[in-house]
Enzyme design. Structure first.
Site, PDB file in Angstrom:
ATOM      1  CD  GLU A  53       4.126 -54.840 -26.751  1.00 22.85           C
ATOM      2  OE1 GLU A  53       3.099 -54.117 -26.730  1.00 22.85           O
ATOM      3  OE2 GLU A  53       4.175 -55.981 -26.297  1.00 22.85           O
TER       4      GLU A  53
ATOM      5  CD  GLU B  19      -4.427 -52.138 -24.299  1.00 19.20           C
ATOM      6  OE1 GLU B  19      -3.869 -51.502 -23.379  1.00 19.20           O
ATOM      7  OE2 GLU B  19      -3.840 -52.954 -24.999  1.00 19.20           O
TER       8      GLU B  19
END
Ligand code: ADP
Length: 530
Positions: free
Chosen positions: A299, A430
């Site tokens: 993830e 990000e």
């Protein structure tokens, strides 16, 4: 003794930050390291009295120091104070943890599902009974506001509850045979020992989301929490022991991440690696797991678009975007990274959103009414600064914030940028901080193109009142999760995970079990023999 300079540099190299933006953590630690304040001492004393302030690793049910006695400091990011010194372990301790998990697998996997379920349920009960203390621990080492931290305990504990139930539903199958004297079965069996490597942004939930299904399936685990937030992991492990989960089923090692990672990757006894963290480290783990062909679930980082269409309800969109962006001060992989706003609603949205962001109270997570804590460390702070500087230098306008907070430390002002373009760093990568970049689009097609124009594919959000558009856009988005008119979407009952370079596999829900199960086909022949 504290963690060696070499090891610290290794950790910095693996942060969820692109290498070119990395400051050295060595310049971070001393300046931010302070003595413990009276307030923090009373919190840690209470935690120690309740037996939840553990500082050693857990191997085979025993609390153990690093074999060479090394320790590593855990800091409160809001104050820089040292909360505790924890064992700084490496490859040797990890090998022993793997052996313990391997031995324990023999018996744990042979228990009935009902017996494993009971252990998990008891663990859930204890996590909930200690919700306040665990929440305090999360706020202390991670910085998120206490209410949010207690919310994480609720959320994290629910994975254990859910998988206590799901343990009893690992069904096999009987396949209609192709020959009259045969019977064909499918069994589902636990993969074996799992290595679970977790990040600092959800010190509890990222562990329970992995360990819950692993244990439910009959696997045993070696957990490696982030060196920034090991205390919550250790407290959760203490509660697992108290719940009667047998020694060796849950082991925890922390310290030198690359050494621990190598030991997990190279061991043929570890059959599964489950990881949440940066894309860069995830790729390394995936490559490393190839040597022994382990099952891998990852993830990784996101670059979530939050798309506000002209036909959206303004209030719903503002509140949804606020929740999706500013939760945990922007430090989650599902945080909205880019807010794409259609031209017809752009000005109204920018105005209402900036007003809402202005009301976010920043401070120490223990402070009354605080909803924005500090960033995890100075490297994270400097990354946010770099991204904002890059955007401004390329023409973005600061509507709100745009600088370090007057509270100092790693606090950053909740920030809204307008006139942001796709080529700016803040749109490409990000930001992992409290910065909301607003980008303007004209058509639905343009929004979909902008949203998908990234290697990441974890979460996306759309705000619209048009039903057909909801379906069209949800289907067109190359993402593992889509929130429609909602900014907070993760729950233990739904599958969580990404596509493209955001990862492999799913966590949570019934699908989360598959990650820890092997499928075995059994063919029974010679049925006609009497
Ligand atoms: P984040 O920025 O979210 O912490 P990282 O990928 O750096 O992302 O860290 C996530 C987890 O991975 C942490 O527990 C960290 O210690 C661990 N980690 C970092 N580098 C390695 C490595 N080489 N091998 C194994 N684990 C690692």
């Amino acid at each position: 003794m504290t963690l060696s300079g070499v090891a610290r540099v290794a950790f910095v190299g693996s942060r969820r930050i692109f290498a070119s933006h990395l400051p050295s953590m060595q310049s971070y630690t001393p300046a931010f390291s302070r003595q413990m304040s009276v307030g923090m001492k009373s919190v840690t004393d209470r935690l120690r009295d309740s037996g939840l302030l553990r500082t050693q690793g857990l191997i085979g049910g025993k609390w153990i120091d690093a074999y060479d006695g090394k320790t590593l400091e855990v800091h409160n990011p809001a104050t820089g104070e040292v909360i505790a010194n924890v064992s700084c372990m490496g490859g040797k301790e990890t090998k022993d943890a793997i052996s313990s998990a391997f031995d324990a697998f023999n018996s744990w996997s042979k228990l009935t599902a009902a017996e494993r379920s009971k252990g998990l349920r008891k663990w859930y009960d204890l996590l909930m009974a200690h919700k306040e203390e665990l929440g305090q621990l999360i706020t202390l080492e991670q910085g998120k506001p206490l209410k949010e931290a207690v919310g994480e305990v609720d959320y994290g504990a629910k994975f254990i509850e859910f998988y206590a139930e799901e343990a009893k539903r690992v069904y096999g199958e009987i396949i209609p045979a192709t020959l009259p004297d045969r019977r064909l079965f499918v069994l589902k069996q636990p993969v074996g020992v799992a290595g679970a490597i977790t990040p600092w942004n959800f010190p509890l939930a990222m562990i329970t989301r992995k360990v819950g299904p692993a244990l439910a399936c009959g696997c045993t685990v070696v957990v490696k929490p982030s060196e920034f937030t090991p205390l919550t992991a250790l407290a959760a492990a203490e509660l697992a022991l108290q719940a009667g989960i047998p020694p060796g089923v849950v082991n925890v090692v922390m310290g030198n991440a690359p050494d621990i990672g190598d030991a997990l990757l190279t061991s043929p006894q570890v059959r599964k690696i489950t990881f949440t963290g940066s894309t860069a480290v995830g790729k390394k783990l995936m490559a490393g797991a190839a040597g022994t062909v382990k099952k891998v679930s990852l993830e990784l980082g996101g670059n979530a678009p939050c798309i506000v269409f002209d036909d959206a309800d303004l209030n719903v969109a503002v509140n949804g975007a606020l929740a999706a962006k500013f939760r945990n001060s922007g430090q989650t992989c599902v945080c909205a990274n880019r807010v794409l706003v259609q031209e017809g609603i752009y000005e109204k949205f920018a105005d209402a959103f900036s007003k809402a962001v202005k009301n976010l109270k920043v401070g120490d997570g223990f402070g009354e009414g605080v909803v924005q804590g500090p960033l995890i460390n100075k490297a994270a702070l400097e990354k946010v600064e770099t991204f904002v500087e890059d955007a401004v230098s390329k023409g973005a306008k600061v509507l709100l914030g745009g600088r370090r907070h007057s509270l100092g430390m790693t606090f950053y002002e909740p920030t809204v940028l307008s006139n942001v373009k796709s080529e700016m760093l803040v749109s490409r990568e990000e930001v992992f901080g409290p910065v909301a970049p607003l980008l303007c689009f004209k058509t639905e097609e343009e929004a979909i193109h902008m949203a998908n124009d990234t290697n990441a594919g974890l979460a996306a959000y759309i705000f619209t009142n048009n039903l057909q558009r909801t379906w069209r856009v949800s289907e067109a988005l190359e993402y593992g999760l889509v929130g429609v008119n909602e900014g907070l979407i993760s729950t233990e009952v739904a599958p969580f995970g990404g596509v493209k370079q955001s990862g492999l596999g799913r966590e949570g829900s019934k699908y989360g079990m598959d990650e820890f199960l092997e499928i075995k086909y059994v063919c029974l022949g010679d049925m006609n023999r009497k």
